[in-house]
Design a protein around this motif. Structure first.
Motif, PDB file in Angstrom:
ATOM      1  N   UNK A  42       0.822  -0.955  -0.310  1.00 19.83           N
ATOM      2  CA  UNK A  42      -0.294   0.309   0.159  1.00 19.83           C
ATOM      3  C   UNK A  42       0.930   0.952   0.390  1.00 19.83           C
ATOM      4  N   UNK A  43       0.324   1.949  -0.189  1.00 18.84           N
ATOM      5  CA  UNK A  43       0.955   4.144  -0.656  1.00 18.84           C
ATOM      6  C   UNK A  43       1.793   3.794   1.197  1.00 18.84           C
ATOM      7  N   UNK A  44       0.807   4.117   1.832  1.00 20.48           N
ATOM      8  CA  UNK A  44       2.315   4.682   3.519  1.00 20.48           C
ATOM      9  C   UNK A  44       2.847   2.674   3.327  1.00 20.48           C
ATOM     10  N   UNK A  45       3.222   1.839   3.557  1.00 19.10           N
ATOM     11  CA  UNK A  45       4.092   0.986   3.419  1.00 19.10           C
ATOM     12  C   UNK A  45       5.043   1.472   2.641  1.00 19.10           C
ATOM     13  N   UNK A  46       4.700   1.704   1.217  1.00 18.18           N
ATOM     14  CA  UNK A  46       5.611   1.941   0.071  1.00 18.18           C
ATOM     15  C   UNK A  46       6.725   3.746   0.501  1.00 18.18           C
ATOM     16  N   UNK A  47       5.635   3.920   1.066  1.00 24.34           N
ATOM     17  CA  UNK A  47       6.407   5.338   0.861  1.00 24.34           C
ATOM     18  C   UNK A  47       7.777   5.375   2.085  1.00 24.34           C
ATOM     19  N   UNK A  48       9.050   5.665   1.730  1.00 22.64           N
ATOM     20  CA  UNK A  48      10.357   5.848   2.050  1.00 22.64           C
ATOM     21  C   UNK A  48      10.148   6.915   3.620  1.00 22.64           C
ATOM     22  N   UNK A  49       9.599   7.701   3.536  1.00 21.78           N
ATOM     23  CA  UNK A  49       9.706   9.271   4.286  1.00 21.78           C
ATOM     24  C   UNK A  49       9.084   8.735   6.016  1.00 21.78           C
ATOM     25  N   UNK A  50       8.395   7.126   5.596  1.00 18.54           N
ATOM     26  CA  UNK A  50       7.578   6.856   6.671  1.00 18.54           C
ATOM     27  C   UNK A  50       8.860   5.844   7.396  1.00 18.54           C
ATOM     28  N   UNK A  51       8.166   6.064   8.784  1.00 11.88           N
ATOM     29  CA  UNK A  51       8.925   5.397   9.526  1.00 11.88           C
ATOM     30  C   UNK A  51       8.385   4.110  10.689  1.00 11.88           C
ATOM     31  N   UNK A  52       9.592   2.996   9.492  1.00 13.84           N
ATOM     32  CA  UNK A  52       8.881   1.943   9.513  1.00 13.84           C
ATOM     33  C   UNK A  52       9.615   0.764  11.004  1.00 13.84           C
ATOM     34  N   UNK A  53       9.884   1.413  12.068  1.00  9.11           N
ATOM     35  CA  UNK A  53      10.021   1.192  13.406  1.00  9.11           C
ATOM     36  C   UNK A  53       8.711   1.608  14.250  1.00  9.11           C
ATOM     37  N   UNK A  54       7.969   2.158  13.969  1.00 12.46           N
ATOM     38  CA  UNK A  54       6.475   2.304  14.841  1.00 12.46           C
ATOM     39  C   UNK A  54       5.269   2.166  13.880  1.00 12.46           C
ATOM     40  N   UNK A  55       4.963   0.596  14.637  1.00 16.54           N
ATOM     41  CA  UNK A  55       3.518   0.133  13.744  1.00 16.54           C
ATOM     42  C   UNK A  55       2.567   0.514  14.872  1.00 16.54           C
TER      43      UNK A  55
END
Lengths: 206, 206
Positions: B70-83
């Motif tokens: 999805x757009x959110x998961x594919x966005x490199x600017x989002x912090x993937x360490x917080x879910x």
């Protein structure tokens, strides 16, 4: 609303075009369908498509029907000299449910409402006037809702058939069975006194 | 209800299968569609069919999506360490609307509810636990509704990831901005006192 899916956005948009359904409710309905088996969605879609494509209107009374002449008009036991004029199929269903009426119907398809752009030409009034000229109909019962639009429509039809020698009547307005007098509005209560009926009549109906 | 048409009866039946829509509303909707151009009904039917047939769920967060990621998961600017763990797509949309959150989401697809026959195996909890094992996620934010089912689900997940060294938090419960204290319920007011925040924080948020 920002949707993560174009498919969902389209579905929500289309559902929210229905009257009384906003975007939030539309989203709830779309998500509900997604949780249900695929069969449910295809059954819903197909039934809507089939309804819109294949629906017919009775050639005599303009009621919704699957055949050219609806069940009521085709029934030889019904009295074709009495015609009850109603707005739409829901009124036919309501009156049929009472089991008290043995005449036919004429479905106008709405009522005259200049505010909503509905004129006499948008309704099936011409067809009713033509039927009346044939001489089979003896009485027209106006059963439209008692609003300004309903009264206008009644009066328009009345003027069109004036001089044809037809009896015209409207359904009785009065206090609903089981209702308390003190909560009734003045207009209804006033009419129910003016149009009082012999007490013996109410004994017969039980 | 007695219908004069099988087509109408089917359509009303299918519409009334939707949650919160009874037979009368279904009839009103069906009659509305009959009065509208045929295009509207076919657009509605097609959008529902396409939604149900072609919808995908993001392989990472299980949100509804038109593509694999999805757009959110594919966005490199989002912090993937917080879910942020939520029940469904509506919660994602609500949190995204605030513009305050830059992490990723995990959509459970519901909450544990034995009364409705929903167990942990019906939700995407396994996928969340497996993701947590990979070591990229540092914090889980539980943003489920604060009902018995929501709390149960929070606790179940909490037990599953215990010992993995993840930080866990829940969204703050308190008096809504603009609300008056006297109308707040006791539990909410109690929590908002226990979890009070430094006054400087509220100055920064404006």
């Amino acid at each position: 609303m920002d949707f993560s899916s174009k498919l969902l956005e389209n579905a929500v948009y289309e559902i929210s075009q229905l009257p009384g359904i906003g975007k939030r409710t539309a989203l709830r309905l779309a998500l509900h369908l997604l949780k249900q088996p695929k069969d449910q969605t295809s059954a819903l879609s197909n039934s809507l498509l089939k309804l819109r494509e294949e629906i017919k209107f009775c050639s005599n009374c303009h009621n919704i029907s699957d055949v050219v002449l609806c069940e009521i008009c085709a029934n030889p036991k019904r009295d074709e000299s009495i015609v009850c004029v109603v707005e739409d199929i829901r009124d036919v269903m309501a009156i049929e449910n009472t089991g008290q009426y043995r005449g036919l119907y004429h479905v106008l398809g709405g009522r005259i409402s200049p505010m909503e752009g509905v004129g006499p030409q948008n309704l099936t009034i011409d067809s009713l006037v033509n039927k009346s000229k044939e001489g089979i109909i003896k009485e027209l019962i106006f059963a439209l809702s008692s609003t300004m639009e309903g009264d206008t429509t009644n009066f328009y039809i009345y003027k069109q058939i004036e001089g044809m020698g037809l009896k015209t009547s409207t359904i009785a307005r009065g206090i609903a069975v089981g209702d308390e007098l003190e909560y009734a509005d003045e207009v209804t209560l006033g009419r129910s006194i003016l149009n009082r009926v012999p007490f013996e009549n109410s004994l017969k109906l039980g």
